[in-house]
Enzyme design. Structure first.
Site, PDB file in Angstrom:
ATOM      1  N   GLY A  11      43.376  96.372  58.931  1.00 23.74           N
ATOM      2  CA  GLY A  11      43.348  97.504  58.321  1.00 23.74           C
ATOM      3  C   GLY A  11      44.310  97.551  56.898  1.00 23.74           C
ATOM      4  NE  ARG A  72      39.063  96.183  61.743  1.00 23.64           N
ATOM      5  CZ  ARG A  72      40.417  95.929  61.803  1.00 23.64           C
ATOM      6  NH1 ARG A  72      41.149  95.126  61.843  1.00 23.64           N
ATOM      7  NH2 ARG A  72      41.293  97.256  61.556  1.00 23.64           N
ATOM      8  CG  ASP A 103      47.828  92.440  66.607  1.00 24.03           C
ATOM      9  OD1 ASP A 103      47.026  92.771  65.833  1.00 24.03           O
ATOM     10  OD2 ASP A 103      47.820  92.844  67.813  1.00 24.03           O
ATOM     11  CB  THR A 125      49.921  97.073  60.520  1.00 22.17           C
ATOM     12  OG1 THR A 125      49.401  98.179  61.570  1.00 22.17           O
ATOM     13  CG2 THR A 125      51.311  96.566  61.012  1.00 22.17           C
ATOM     14  CG  ASP A 127      48.713 100.558  63.886  1.00 17.81           C
ATOM     15  OD1 ASP A 127      48.543 101.658  63.422  1.00 17.81           O
ATOM     16  OD2 ASP A 127      47.750  99.579  64.110  1.00 17.81           O
ATOM     17  CG  ASP A 129      50.788  97.101  66.181  1.00 16.05           C
ATOM     18  OD1 ASP A 129      51.169  96.755  64.819  1.00 16.05           O
ATOM     19  OD2 ASP A 129      49.689  97.180  66.327  1.00 16.05           O
ATOM     20  NE  ARG A 171      46.182  97.674  67.134  1.00 18.50           N
ATOM     21  CZ  ARG A 171      46.123  96.344  66.748  1.00 18.50           C
ATOM     22  NH1 ARG A 171      45.018  95.706  66.782  1.00 18.50           N
ATOM     23  NH2 ARG A 171      47.226  95.641  67.084  1.00 18.50           N
TER      24      ARG A 171
END
Length: 319
Positions: A11, A72, A103, A125, A127, A129, A171
């Site tokens: 993303g 992707r 990741d 990202t 996120d 995360d 996510r």
């Protein structure tokens, strides 16, 4: 080392262009040639790459998205696809690769490193995360986008005396919801890392309504469930008019904040330095405002954690 490559994968996030710029200019400063790979690992397999000069990254530090595009690629997950990617880089004379992404992108970088091709990961990202770094590129911008939306929704929530449920991205991580919820004064924040009690959420809304509160804002991270479904449950339980807003991909776009531009510049430059130092399979990050690097595989084996003190504070301030 004379030639390196750079790609963005997964993303997109605001600040990726600033990271690309830093990689290119830091590399050229050290007399390296840089090749930009279009469309992430898919472009790597296809050999879709071009030499980047100083002018190639001019006037991009303020732009959202990524000039290298992203995609992707299931083919890259197989060993055959990874070998094709290595062969393409060898054909261009590329000796090291900087991978900007999350990741999944890092797992690809680790796989290439294990096959003898040196890669450095830069966490990009929204996120937030990725273990091993306090912040990822794009998180701060996404956070401010969400906060702006909360402020605007609060205006109409007050005007109509409604409860609003706002669904954020992230996510399986709740960082966007937690940080934006605390900064935006949300009454409840529902995130994947912490079990929630719907009865308690309903009681909090009703308590506020009884003391004359004109609205309530509930933040739901997408990893928990649908904001629309939560709004239906809340309206049924409280009998108060409730609306839902799913912010969606608006959170990924926009001009990166000063923080994300600075972070991307620092991390991108450090990634080039690590390649020049002969390092491979590392991820750069920031911890306590210091640029650090970790083994990618060790980072990927660690679970993502939220700031528990921040979550506790959000509950204390939303009484």
């Amino acid at each position: 080392m004379k030639k390196i490559g750079v790609l963005t994968s997964g993303g997109d996030s605001p600040g990726m262009n600033a990271a690309i710029r830093a990689v290119v200019r830091k590399a050229i400063y050290h007399e390296l040639e840089v090749y930009g790979i279009n469309y992430g690992y898919a472009g790597l397999i296809a050999g879709d790459m071009r030499k980047l000069e100083l002018g190639s990254v001019g006037d991009i530090i303020h732009r959202g998205g990524t000039i290298l595009y992203t995609a992707r690629c299931n083919e890259f997950k197989a060993e055959e696809g990874q070998q094709k990617a290595i062969e393409q880089m060898k054909r261009y004379g590329i000796e090291g690769l900087v991978v900007i992404g999350g990741d999944g992108s890092f797992r690809g970088a680790a796989a290439l490193t294990q096959k003898g091709f040196p890669c450095i990961g830069v966490p990009g990202t929204i996120d937030n995360d990725i273990p091993g770094t306090d912040f990822t590129i794009g998180f701060n911008t996404a956070l401010n986008t969400v906060l702006d939306a909360i402020d605007k929704i609060r205006d109409t929530a007050t005007s109509h005396e409604r409860t609003y449920v706002i669904e954020t991205m992230g996510r399986n991580a709740g960082d966007i919801a937690l940080w934006a919820g605390l900064a935006g004064g949300a009454e409840s924040i529902i995130i994947p890392e912490v079990d929630y009690d719907m009865d308690e959420i309903v009681k909090r809304i009703l308590r506020g309504h009884e003391r004359g509160k004109k609205h309530s804002i509930i933040i739901v991270a997408e990893g928990v469930g649908s904001g629309i479904e939560f709004s239906k449950k809340i309206q049924e339980a409280t009998k108060l008019e409730t609306r839902a807003t799913v912010l969606g991909y608006i959170q990924r776009g926009g001009t990166p904040t000063a923080f994300d531009r600075m972070l991307a510049s620092r991390l991108g430059a450090r990634a080039v330095e690590l390649l020049l130092e002969g390092k491979a399979g590392r991820m750069v990050g920031i911890q306590q405002n210091k640029i650090v690097d970790h083994d990618i595989l060790e980072v990927l084996d660690k679970p993502h954690k939220i700031d528990e003190e921040m979550y506790k504070l959000s509950q204390e301030l939303s009484i």
